[in-house]
Design an enzyme around this catalytic site. Structure first.
Site, short mmCIF file in Angstrom:
data_model
loop_
_atom_site.label_atom_id
_atom_site.label_comp_id
_atom_site.label_asym_id
_atom_site.label_seq_id
_atom_site.Cartn_x
_atom_site.Cartn_y
_atom_site.Cartn_z
N GLU A 60 -6.60 -9.73 -7.32
CA GLU A 60 -6.11 -9.14 -8.57
C GLU A 60 -6.65 -9.85 -9.80
OE1 GLU A 60 -4.40 -9.74 -5.89
OE2 GLU A 60 -3.89 -7.72 -5.25
N HIS A 129 7.59 -5.75 -3.09
CA HIS A 129 7.23 -4.34 -3.29
C HIS A 129 8.25 -3.60 -4.16
CE1 HIS A 129 4.68 -5.34 0.14
NE2 HIS A 129 4.00 -4.25 -0.05
C1 LIG Z 1 -1.92 -10.26 -3.65
C2 LIG Z 1 -1.81 -8.99 -2.86
N1 LIG Z 1 -2.52 -7.91 -3.22
C3 LIG Z 1 -2.41 -6.76 -2.55
C4 LIG Z 1 -1.60 -6.67 -1.47
C5 LIG Z 1 -1.46 -5.35 -0.72
N2 LIG Z 1 -2.05 -5.50 0.60
C6 LIG Z 1 -1.29 -5.77 1.67
S1 LIG Z 1 -2.19 -6.03 3.01
C7 LIG Z 1 -3.64 -5.74 2.21
C8 LIG Z 1 -4.93 -5.86 2.96
C9 LIG Z 1 -5.10 -7.21 3.59
O1 LIG Z 1 -6.23 -7.24 4.37
P1 LIG Z 1 -6.65 -8.52 5.19
O2 LIG Z 1 -6.52 -9.74 4.35
O3 LIG Z 1 -7.97 -8.26 5.79
O4 LIG Z 1 -5.54 -8.65 6.32
P2 LIG Z 1 -5.09 -7.58 7.42
O5 LIG Z 1 -3.98 -6.79 6.83
O6 LIG Z 1 -6.27 -6.75 7.77
O7 LIG Z 1 -4.59 -8.40 8.56
C10 LIG Z 1 -3.39 -5.44 0.88
C11 LIG Z 1 -4.43 -5.09 -0.10
C12 LIG Z 1 -0.86 -7.82 -1.11
N3 LIG Z 1 -0.03 -7.83 -0.07
N4 LIG Z 1 -0.99 -8.97 -1.81
#
Ligand SMILES: Cc1ncc(C[n+]2csc(CCOP(=O)(O)OP(=O)(O)O)c2C)c(N)n1
Lengths: 339, 368
Positions: A60, A129
Site C-alpha cells: 500500500e 476488515h
Molecule cells: C496490508 C494488506 N494489504 C492487503 C491485504 C488483502 N489481502 C489479503 S491476502 C492478500 C494476498 C496475499 O498473497 P500472498 O502474500 O502471496 O499470500 P497467500 O494468500 O497467497 O498465502 C491480500 C492482497 C492484506 N491482508 N493486508
C-alpha cells in the site's frame, strides 16, 4: 436514470472518469481481472487496458507513493485500498506526503489523488476488515475526506473527487455496496445540477431532533426517524457527506430549527468526528440548544470479532435511546451524560 | 560466500527428494537432514498431511454451510506446512500469516481453536505462549518483523531458540518484509523466513511481485537462501532443518522459498475462475504433495492396508471432533467487547462499559 447498486454506481463513476479524462489511472490490488474484491472495477481493465487500470504489486505504501509520482507528472491517480484496515501501511505516504505537497511547494505541485477505501463494519468480516479510520484523515490538513450513502452520491461524488485538484480520501460504506437506487449518470453534464461534494444534505425533514449521520449509518438514522415518528417525535436527518471540510452551516441551520442534536458514527467515540461536530455546534448554537448534544458511536475498543459486532455498532435502539436523552425523557443513560 | 550445508547451492535449483511420481531422489547436500525419516516417521508425516487436508476440506465445507464467515484454504500446500512445521523444536517460535492452519495443527493447536477467528467468536484462537506460535497476522507481512524481534530477543536471552515466519509470495513486496530482511541481517537474527510461493496473491500472479525467483532476493540482503519443491514434504523438512540448524548454531537468518501452488480459491469469498488458467492448475494437480508420498510409501511397503485404515480412522476422528467443536464454540457475551483492550484499568473505557451495561439492562438484555 438507471437502477444500480452502490458498488455498480461507483463502477460507473469510474468508467465515466476514465472515459472523460485520459490522465485518470486506476491503481490497486486485484482491480484488474478480478475486478476488485468487491467488483467495483469489474470490466474496466478490459475496457481501458492495463495502462489505465493497473493491478499493483502488494504494497500500500508503494501504491500511494507511486501515485504521488504520477500526480507530479500530471496524472490523476485513483487508488483502491482493498480494505480499511490495510490503509495503515500507506498512512505515512498519505499524511506526510500526499496531504502536504501542495502546501510545501507553495501550490506548484498538485496532488489530485483519489484514495478509495471500503470502510466500516456490519458484514461479519474478520479483523482489519471493518475499521472506521476516517478521523485520522479528517485530522490531517490538506486532505479532503468524503463518504457517500446512496448510489447516486457514490457515482457523483466519486467523479467530483477525481475531478478535484486536492487529494480526496473517499470512504465507501461497504455494507451498503449492495443497496440499490436510481442513478442519473448525466447529473454532472451541466453545472449546477449536482450538489457540491463538500455539502451536507438534509435527507429527512423534522422539527424536534437533528440526527447527523454519514456513510453506512445514514440508512440506520432514517430508520430511526421513521420509528420515532410513530411515537410522535419529528426527526431531521442530515447526511454529512463531507467529513473534511465539515459543512457546519447545514448542521447549524438544522439545529437552530430543532434545538437538539444527536451525532451518529461507527468509529470509536474518543477523538472522533462526533466530538468535533458537538463542539462546533455547541459553539455556534449554544443558546438554541435544549440539551447537550449526544453521540452514538462505536466504543473505545478495537472493532470486535464478527459475532460481537452487533454489540459494537450503533443500531436503531441505541439511536432512539439518545433521542430520548436529548428530549429529556427518562432512559437508561439519564444521569450519565451529566457526569 | 554465504553458508549452506556444503558450499552454496545454485540458486535456481529446486531442492527435491521425492519427485512427483513418488520416486526418491538423492540430494548430496540435504540428504543428512532426513536420514532419520524412514518407516514410521515417514508414515507420521503422511498422516499429518492427510489430517491437515481433511481439516481444510472440512472447514471449507463448514464455511459453505454458513458456520464460518470465511476460510483461507491451504489445499495443495500441505507438504510445505507439515514439512517445515515438523522440523521445528518445541521452543522455536512461529509467526504465521492466516493460511498456516497446517502449521498450527502440527504445533498442537486444538483443531476447533483454528476456527474461532473464522467463526467470529474471538480474535485469537489460541494462547501464543502455549504452543509457541503467534496469532495469525492478517495484515500482509507484519509478522516478519515480529519474528526478527523475537529472534533478537532469544539471542539476548542467551538461548538458542529460533523464530520462524511464514508469508506468501505477494508479501515479499511489502516494505515490512524487506525491512525484516535488512534487520535480520543487521542483527544476525536467528530467524527463518519461510515463503510459501503458492503462485498467487489473490488474483495477482507471482510474476507481478517478482521478476526473478524469490529466493534470489535474500542474498542481496546478506541472507543465504534456498529454493525447495514445496510439494515435497521430505525436501521441505530437510531444508528447514538445515535453516534451523544455522539459526540454533548462531549463524543468523536464512530464507526458504517453498515453491508450491494454491489449488483452491484465495479464501472462500474468492472466485478464481476469473483469473486462474485451468491448464496451470491441472499441471500442478499432477504434483500433489500427498499423492507422491503415498506412492513412495506404498512402493516401500510402509503404507500397508492396515496403516492406511489407521490414518483414515484418525482423519475421521479429528474431522468429527472439529465439526462438533465448531458448532459448540460459545457466542461472545455482549460486554466482552470491552475485555482486554488495556492490561490496566482505563477510566474512560470502564465508564463506557458501565453505560452499556445500564443500557442493555434497560432494554431487557442480560449484559454479561
Ligand atoms: C496490508 C494488506 N494489504 C492487503 C491485504 C488483502 N489481502 C489479503 S491476502 C492478500 C494476498 C496475499 O498473497 P500472498 O502474500 O502471496 O499470500 P497467500 O494468500 O497467497 O498465502 C491480500 C492482497 C492484506 N491482508 N493486508
Amino acid at each position: 436514470m438507471t437502477e444500480l447498486t452502490l458498488a455498480k454506481a461507483l463502477g460507473s463513476g469510474l468508467r465515466r472518469a476514465l472515459a472523460d479524462d485520459d490522465r485518470v489511472v486506476l491503481m490497486g490490488e486485484d482491480i484488474g481481472a478480478l475486478g476488485g474484491v468487491f467488483r467495483v472495477t469489474d470490466g474496466l481493465q478490459r475496457e481501458f487496458g492495463h495502462d489505465r487500470v493497473m493491478d499493483m504489486p502488494l504494497a500500500e505504501s508503494g501504491i500511494i507513493g507511486m501515485a504521488v509520482g504520477l500526480a507530479f507528472r500530471g496524472f490523476r491517480p485513483v487508488c483502491e485500498i482493498q480494505f480499511d484496515g490495510f490503509i495503515y501501511p500507506a498512512f505515512d505516504q498519505i499524511v506526510a506526503q500526499v496531504a502536504k505537497l501542495h502546501y510545501r511547494t507553495s501550490g506548484s505541485v498538485r496532488m489530485p489523488l483519489t484514495i478509495r477505501v471500503p470502510y466500516g463494519g456490519g458484514i461479519g468480516a474478520v479483523e482489519h476488515h471493518s475499521e472506521s479510520p476516517e478521523a485520522y484523515f479528517a485530522h490531517t490538513a490538506g486532505l479532503r475526506v468524503v463518504t457517500c450513502s446512496t448510489p447516486q452520491d457514490a457515482h457523483t461524488m466519486l467523479r467530483q473527487a477525481i475531478a478535484c485538484d486536492d487529494p480526496v480520501v473517499f470512504f465507501e460504506p461497504k455494507r451498503r455496496y449492495w443497496t440499490k437506487g436510481k442513478v442519473d449518470e448525466t447529473v454532472l453534464d451541466e453545472p449546477g445540477r449536482a450538489e457540491p461534494m463538500g455539502r451536507a444534505r438534509v435527507v429527512v425533514e423534522g422539527s424536534d431532533v437533528t440526527i447527523v449521520a454519514y456513510g453506512p449509518l445514514v440508512a440506520t438514522a432514517i430508520d430511526a426517524a421513521v420509528a420515532a415518528s410513530d411515537e410522535g417525535v419529528s426527526i431531521e436527518v442530515v447526511d454529512l457527506r463531507s467529513l473534511a471540510p465539515l459543512d457546519l452551516d447545514t448542521i447549524e441551520a438544522s439545529v437552530r430549527r430543532t434545538g437538539r442534536l444527536v451525532i451518529v458514527h461507527e468509529a470509536q467515540q474518543s477523538g472522533g468526528l462526533g466530538a468535533e461536530i458537538a463542539a462546533s455546534i455547541t459553539d455556534r448554537c449554544f443558546l438554541h440548544l435544549e440539551a447537550a448534544p449526544a453521540r452514538v458511536t462505536g466504543f473505545d475498543t478495537p472493532y470486535p470479532s464478527a459475532r460481537a459486532e452487533e454489540h459494537f455498532l450503533p443500531d436503531l435502539d441505541r439511536i432512539l435511546d439518545a433521542v430520548d436523552r436529548v428530549l429529556g425523557r427518562a432512559n437508561a443513560l439519564t444521569g450519565w451524560s451529566q457526569r | 560466500m554465504l553458508d549452506s550445508p556444503a558450499g552454496e547451492p545454485p540458486r535456481d535449483e529446486l531442492v527435491q527428494l521425492l519427485d512427483p511420481a513418488g520416486t526418491r531422489t538423492e540430494h548430496p547436500l540435504y540428504e543428512p537432514y532426513v536420514a532419520d525419516a524412514t518407516g514410521e516417521r515417514l508414515l507420521s508425516l503422511y498422516e499429518d498431511m492427510v489430517v491437515v487436508r481433511r481439516l481444510d476440506v472440512e472447514a471449507t465445507a463448514l464455511q459453505r454451510q454458513g458456520e464460518l464467515g470465511l476460510w483461507p484454504p491451504l489445499l495443495g500446500q500441505e507438504a510445505a506446512q507439515v514439512g517445515s512445521a515438523r522440523a521445528l523444536r518445541d521452543d522455536d517460535f512461529v509467526f504465521p500469516s492466516y493460511r498456516e492452519n497446517g502449521v498450527a495443527y502440527c504445533r498442537g493447536v486444538e483443531p476447533r481453536d483454528l476456527l474461532r477467528v473464522w467463526r467470529g467468536t474471538s480474535q485469537s484462537g489460541w494462547d501464543p505462549y502455549a504452543v509457541s506460535m503467534a496469532t495469525p497476522a492478517i495484515v500482509i507481512g507484519a509478522q516478519t518483523l515480529h519474528a526478527v524481534g523475537y529472534a533478537v530477543g532469544c539471542r539476548r536471552d542467551g538461548v538458542d531458540t529460533a523464530a520462524v515466519t511464514y508469508f506468501g509470495d505477494g508479501a515479499t513486496t511489502q516494505g515490512d518484509v524487506n525491512e525484516a530482511m535488512v534487520f535480520a541481517a543487521s542483527f544476525a537474527a536467528p530467524v527463518v523466513f519461510f515463503c510459501q510461493n503458492n503462485h498467487w496473491a489473490i488474483s495477482e500472479p507471482v510474476g507481478l511481485q517478482a521478476q526473478r525467483p524469490i529466493a534470489e532476493r535474500a542474498p542481496g540482503f546478506g541472507i543465504p537462501s534456498v529454493r525447495v519443491d514445496g510439494n515435497d514434504v521430505l525436501a521441505v523438512l530437510a531444508v528447514t532443518r538445515w535453516a534451523l540448524e544455522r539459526a540454533h548454531r548462531g549463524d543468523g537468518p536464512t530464507f526458504i522459498e517453498a515453491v508450491t501452488y494454491r489449488m483452491g480459491p484465495h479464501t472462500t469469498s474468492d472466485d478464481p475462475t476469473r483469473y486462474v488458467d485451468p491448464l496451470q492448475r491441472e499441471e500442478w494437480a499432477g504434483k500433489d504433495p500427498i499423492a507422491r508420498l503415498e506412492a513412495y510409501l506404498r512402493a516401500q511397503g510402509v503404507l500397508t492396508e492396515q496403516a492406511e485404515a489407521r490414518v483414515a480412522a484418525r482423519a475421521d476422528e479429528v474431522a468429527a471432533a472439529f465439526r462438533a467443536g465448531c458448532t459448540s464454540l460459545p457466542q461472545p457475551a455482549p460486554l466482552s467487547i470491552f475485555d482486554h483492550v488495556y492490561a490496566e484499568p482505563h477510566a474512560g473505557l470502564d465508564r463506557q462499559r458501565s453505560q452499556q451495561a445500564a443500557y442493555l439492562r434497560s432494554i431487557g438484555e442480560v449484559a454479561e
